[in-house]
Structure formats: C-alpha cells, structure tokens
Design a protein around this motif. Structure first.
Motif, mmCIF file in Angstrom:
data_model
loop_
_atom_site.group_PDB
_atom_site.id
_atom_site.type_symbol
_atom_site.label_atom_id
_atom_site.label_comp_id
_atom_site.label_asym_id
_atom_site.label_seq_id
_atom_site.Cartn_x
_atom_site.Cartn_y
_atom_site.Cartn_z
ATOM 1 N N VAL A 76 36.845 45.331 15.400
ATOM 2 C CA VAL A 76 35.790 46.418 16.176
ATOM 3 C C VAL A 76 34.330 45.701 16.103
ATOM 4 O O VAL A 76 33.820 46.001 16.897
ATOM 5 C CB VAL A 76 36.022 47.711 15.492
ATOM 6 N N PHE A 77 34.072 45.388 14.899
ATOM 7 C CA PHE A 77 32.662 44.742 14.826
ATOM 8 C C PHE A 77 32.193 43.483 15.789
ATOM 9 O O PHE A 77 31.262 43.420 16.045
ATOM 10 C CB PHE A 77 31.970 44.987 13.394
ATOM 11 N N PHE A 78 33.220 42.494 15.385
ATOM 12 C CA PHE A 78 33.285 41.283 16.057
ATOM 13 C C PHE A 78 33.362 41.163 17.397
ATOM 14 O O PHE A 78 33.230 40.038 18.257
ATOM 15 C CB PHE A 78 33.811 40.132 15.045
ATOM 16 N N SER A 79 34.343 41.995 17.985
ATOM 17 C CA SER A 79 34.699 41.934 19.382
ATOM 18 C C SER A 79 34.702 43.294 20.156
ATOM 19 O O SER A 79 33.740 44.042 19.668
ATOM 20 C CB SER A 79 36.195 41.220 19.457
ATOM 21 N N THR A 80 35.527 43.606 20.746
ATOM 22 C CA THR A 80 35.611 44.997 21.325
ATOM 23 C C THR A 80 36.746 45.773 20.840
ATOM 24 O O THR A 80 37.596 45.414 20.221
ATOM 25 C CB THR A 80 35.683 45.144 22.969
ATOM 26 N N THR A 81 36.563 47.305 20.938
ATOM 27 C CA THR A 81 37.524 48.086 20.615
ATOM 28 C C THR A 81 38.798 47.748 21.210
ATOM 29 O O THR A 81 39.916 47.932 20.432
ATOM 30 C CB THR A 81 37.091 49.588 20.621
ATOM 31 N N ARG A 82 38.930 47.585 22.513
ATOM 32 C CA ARG A 82 39.707 47.434 23.193
ATOM 33 C C ARG A 82 40.592 46.142 22.748
ATOM 34 O O ARG A 82 41.768 46.182 22.649
ATOM 35 C CB ARG A 82 39.533 47.379 24.866
ATOM 36 N N ILE A 83 39.915 45.401 22.504
ATOM 37 C CA ILE A 83 40.573 43.848 21.831
ATOM 38 C C ILE A 83 41.220 43.924 20.636
ATOM 39 O O ILE A 83 42.239 43.730 20.336
ATOM 40 C CB ILE A 83 39.678 42.661 21.963
ATOM 41 N N ALA A 84 40.646 44.872 19.752
ATOM 42 C CA ALA A 84 40.985 45.209 18.346
ATOM 43 C C ALA A 84 42.212 45.780 18.350
ATOM 44 O O ALA A 84 43.173 45.497 17.548
ATOM 45 C CB ALA A 84 40.000 45.823 17.575
ATOM 46 N N ILE A 85 42.451 46.869 19.091
ATOM 47 C CA ILE A 85 43.518 47.848 19.231
ATOM 48 C C ILE A 85 44.720 46.959 19.893
ATOM 49 O O ILE A 85 45.878 47.039 19.239
ATOM 50 C CB ILE A 85 43.185 49.190 20.074
ATOM 51 N N ALA A 86 44.444 46.497 20.925
ATOM 52 C CA ALA A 86 45.709 45.533 21.618
ATOM 53 C C ALA A 86 45.984 44.358 20.813
ATOM 54 O O ALA A 86 47.343 44.215 20.666
ATOM 55 C CB ALA A 86 44.974 45.011 23.027
ATOM 56 N N SER A 87 44.987 43.787 20.241
ATOM 57 C CA SER A 87 45.554 42.409 19.267
ATOM 58 C C SER A 87 46.134 43.105 17.982
ATOM 59 O O SER A 87 47.132 42.507 17.519
ATOM 60 C CB SER A 87 44.173 41.928 18.841
ATOM 61 N N GLY A 88 45.782 44.400 17.596
ATOM 62 C CA GLY A 88 46.351 44.934 16.247
ATOM 63 C C GLY A 88 47.715 45.140 16.678
ATOM 64 O O GLY A 88 48.653 44.941 15.599
ATOM 65 N N THR A 89 47.938 45.724 17.677
ATOM 66 C CA THR A 89 49.343 46.164 18.024
ATOM 67 C C THR A 89 50.404 45.017 18.302
ATOM 68 O O THR A 89 51.329 45.081 17.550
ATOM 69 C CB THR A 89 49.349 47.134 19.303
ATOM 70 N N ALA A 90 49.943 44.252 19.057
ATOM 71 C CA ALA A 90 50.923 42.954 19.114
ATOM 72 C C ALA A 90 50.892 42.164 17.773
ATOM 73 O O ALA A 90 51.820 41.748 17.643
ATOM 74 C CB ALA A 90 49.920 41.917 20.214
ATOM 75 N N PHE A 91 50.234 42.204 17.357
ATOM 76 C CA PHE A 91 49.781 41.450 15.813
ATOM 77 C C PHE A 91 50.967 41.887 15.037
ATOM 78 O O PHE A 91 51.775 41.133 14.324
ATOM 79 C CB PHE A 91 48.465 41.496 15.107
ATOM 80 N N LEU A 92 50.958 43.388 14.676
ATOM 81 C CA LEU A 92 51.825 44.117 13.977
ATOM 82 C C LEU A 92 53.339 43.820 14.167
ATOM 83 O O LEU A 92 54.251 43.609 13.519
ATOM 84 C CB LEU A 92 51.559 45.555 13.656
ATOM 85 N N ILE A 93 53.536 44.076 15.388
ATOM 86 C CA ILE A 93 54.932 44.079 15.880
ATOM 87 C C ILE A 93 55.378 42.590 15.690
ATOM 88 O O ILE A 93 56.523 42.332 15.189
ATOM 89 C CB ILE A 93 55.035 44.441 17.446
ATOM 90 N N ALA A 94 54.621 41.588 16.150
ATOM 91 C CA ALA A 94 55.039 40.164 16.109
ATOM 92 C C ALA A 94 55.266 39.625 14.773
ATOM 93 O O ALA A 94 56.299 39.101 14.460
ATOM 94 C CB ALA A 94 54.192 39.341 17.094
ATOM 95 N N GLN A 95 54.406 39.943 13.856
ATOM 96 C CA GLN A 95 54.366 39.532 12.407
ATOM 97 C C GLN A 95 55.550 40.370 11.977
ATOM 98 O O GLN A 95 56.377 39.500 10.839
ATOM 99 C CB GLN A 95 53.002 39.891 11.898
ATOM 100 N N LEU A 96 55.776 41.456 11.922
ATOM 101 C CA LEU A 96 56.983 42.024 11.021
ATOM 102 C C LEU A 96 58.206 41.503 11.687
ATOM 103 O O LEU A 96 59.332 41.360 10.810
ATOM 104 C CB LEU A 96 56.815 43.583 11.430
ATOM 105 N N ILE A 97 58.379 41.429 12.969
ATOM 106 C CA ILE A 97 59.643 40.417 13.563
ATOM 107 C C ILE A 97 59.884 38.965 12.840
ATOM 108 O O ILE A 97 60.834 38.738 12.526
ATOM 109 C CB ILE A 97 59.721 40.434 15.151
ATOM 110 N N ASP A 98 58.483 38.369 12.841
ATOM 111 C CA ASP A 98 58.563 37.128 12.164
ATOM 112 C C ASP A 98 59.291 37.081 10.697
ATOM 113 O O ASP A 98 60.020 36.236 10.307
ATOM 114 C CB ASP A 98 57.279 36.483 12.317
ATOM 115 N N VAL A 99 58.626 38.241 9.757
ATOM 116 C CA VAL A 99 59.056 38.296 8.399
ATOM 117 C C VAL A 99 60.358 38.373 8.439
ATOM 118 O O VAL A 99 61.250 38.037 7.860
ATOM 119 C CB VAL A 99 58.342 39.409 7.790
ATOM 120 N N LYS A 100 60.881 39.475 9.271
ATOM 121 C CA LYS A 100 62.373 39.618 9.082
ATOM 122 C C LYS A 100 63.273 38.466 9.627
ATOM 123 O O LYS A 100 64.178 38.106 8.964
ATOM 124 C CB LYS A 100 62.767 40.788 10.101
#
Length: 111
Positions: A76-100
């Motif tokens: 949020v501090f280094f980029s924009t809030t929009r990028i942080a939320i979109a990236s975070g959502t995609a990151f969480l879903i993709a990473q949890l699928i990857d772990v499984k």
C-alpha cells in the motif's frame, strides 16, 4: 531460535520482498501487454515450494499467510491500494493452490 523458525522467518522475508518488488515493478510496462513485475512474481512460487519441500505444507501455508499480510500492508505504501488488493487476492489464491498441489504431488509418489 530453531532452524525451522529461522527457515520460516527467512521464507517470510523472501516472500514479502518478492511481492513488494513485483508490486512496484508492475507499474513499469515493457510493452503494451507485459510489465517488469511479470519477471519477479514467479519467484514467490519458488519460495513457497522450497519452504514446502524443506519444512512441509503447514509451514509453507504459514509463510504464505504471513507473507501475504506483510506484503499487502507494505505494498500500500510502495505502490497503489488497488494494486496491493488485486495482487494480494491473486497471490493468496495462487499460493494456496500451489502449496496443496506441490504437497499432493510430493506425497503421491508421482514426483
């Protein structure tokens, strides 16, 4: 601090660094359809898979959750809030699928 704890802390640091760097670099296009962030983001999967391989799926999920929270807050501090939320959502879903999936393939004998 135990070696496992050190590994988790190192994984968290690496994960946060990769996501923050990617969120900054996604703001710089190479051409009309790709940004510099596309080259750094895949490293997050390497961090997750190494953590999964060395410390197991439970600790890999811990790295994903904590790395996600830290990275989104800092992004949020280094980029924009929009990028942080979109990236975070995609990151969480993709990473949890990857772990499984990584854990399933490793334990199934098909590796």
């Amino acid at each position: 601090m135990s070696p496992v704890s050190k590994g988790v802390v190192l994984g968290l640091f690496a994960m946060a660094l990769v996501v923050i760097t990617s969120n900054i670099l996604v703001q710089y296009p190479i051409n009309d359809w790709i940004t510099w962030g596309a080259f750094t983001y895949p490293i997050a999967f390497l961090v997750t898979d190494i953590t999964n391989r060395t410390m197991g799926a439970k600790r890999a999920r811990s790295v994903v959750y904590c790395g996600f929270a830290l990275a989104v807050c800092l992004s949020v501090f280094f980029s924009t809030t929009r990028i942080a939320i979109a990236s975070g959502t995609a990151f969480l879903i993709a990473q949890l699928i990857d772990v499984k999936l990584f854990d399933y393939l490793r334990n199934s004998g098909r590796w």
